[in-house]
Design an enzyme around this catalytic site. Structure first.
Site, short mmCIF file in Angstrom:
data_model
loop_
_atom_site.label_atom_id
_atom_site.label_comp_id
_atom_site.label_asym_id
_atom_site.label_seq_id
_atom_site.Cartn_x
_atom_site.Cartn_y
_atom_site.Cartn_z
N SER A 128 0.82 -1.19 0.00
CA SER A 128 0.00 0.00 0.00
C SER A 128 0.87 1.26 0.00
CB SER A 128 -0.96 -0.04 1.20
OG SER A 128 -1.95 0.95 1.10
N ASP A 178 -9.71 -4.42 -5.10
CA ASP A 178 -9.16 -3.46 -4.14
C ASP A 178 -10.01 -2.18 -4.15
OD1 ASP A 178 -7.58 -1.69 -2.62
OD2 ASP A 178 -5.72 -2.60 -3.32
N HIS A 210 -7.93 -5.12 -0.70
CA HIS A 210 -6.70 -4.43 -0.32
C HIS A 210 -5.96 -5.29 0.72
CE1 HIS A 210 -4.15 -0.90 -0.32
NE2 HIS A 210 -4.20 -0.83 1.00
#
Length: 243
Positions: A128, A178, A210
């Site tokens: 991320s 995601d 995610h």
């Protein structure tokens, strides 16, 4: 954001608060490769480091080290951040990435010097926001061994032609469900990297949000080995392992 944190890290200034947990080489000898893990928003290095145990058998002489992001999370009571996302304008994101780049580069320089390694023996693995920092910094750093991005994005791609210094093998892994960092960010990053002759591979994880799954983790072990370890060294590494 931590108002006391320096915008620019001065040469020789140590930040021991940035170093998280690590896993020593399974070979029980000198560290030959260093894999630094960069976590996502609102947690710290302890959130990511344990996935490294899956890669140890592939890289017997590698040390896996988690780094804590330099700033407290400014949208929650706990956790860390590489840069603030209170203002998501491209200008503010790039400003934050450049600050993180300076801090990360010093951490990497000190970590490599401590182990007497050069950049070719270094890999960055991020998730991320940590993946965004890994891509931003790794491509602007001296020749490093590899970059892995889980659920990341490539900000400032239009600036890269003038700023790129390194073209390491890159692996992009992203879930097509995601909802935090859209899947399209991976396809955009891949196209931008290919245009700059960066050897890039991508992996789509169908149905994944995610997150990081076991298939992606397994792929990273093979990728890191193939990117970091020369063929002869790979043969020798298994020959001299006595466990």
């Amino acid at each position: 954001m931590d108002e006391t944190a320096p915008d620019i890290v001065k040469p020789g200034l140590s930040r021991p608060d940035l170093e998280g947990r690590s896993y020593a080489p399974l070979s029980c000898g000198k560290t030959v490769y260093l894999v630094v893990l960069l976590h996502g928003l609102g947690v710290d290095g302890d959130d990511l480091i344990d996935i490294a145990v899956n890669w140890q058998p592939s890289l017997l002489k590698a040390e896996f080290l988690a780094m804590h992001a330099p700033f407290p999370f400014d949208q929650g009571p706990t956790g860390r951040q590489w840069y603030s996302v209170a203002d998501r304008s491209p200008e503010k994101i790039m400003e934050g990435l450049r600050k993180a780049e300076g801090i990360l580069n010093q951490f990497l320089d000190e970590s490599l010097a401590k182990r007497r390694l050069d950049d070719r023996h270094l890999a960055l693995v991020g998730f991320s926001q940590g993946a965004m920092v890994a891509l931003h910094t790794g491509l602007r750093r001296r020749k490093i061994g590899a970059i892995v991005s889980f659920s990341g994005a490539l900000h400032g791609a239009e600036l890269l032609p003038a700023e790129i210094r390194s073209r390491p093998p890159v692996l992009l892994i992203h879930g097509n469900e995601d909802q935090v960092v859209p899947y399209e960010r991976m396809t955009e990053a891949k196209a931008a990297l290919k245009a700059l002759d960066v050897p890039v591979k991508s992996m789509t994880r169908k149905g994944l949000g995610h997150s990081i799954d076991e298939v992606g983790i397994a792929a990273v072990g093979d990728f890191l080995h193939d990117s970091l370890v020369p063929k002869k060294a790979a043969h020798d590494e298994h020959d001299d392992h006595d466990h």
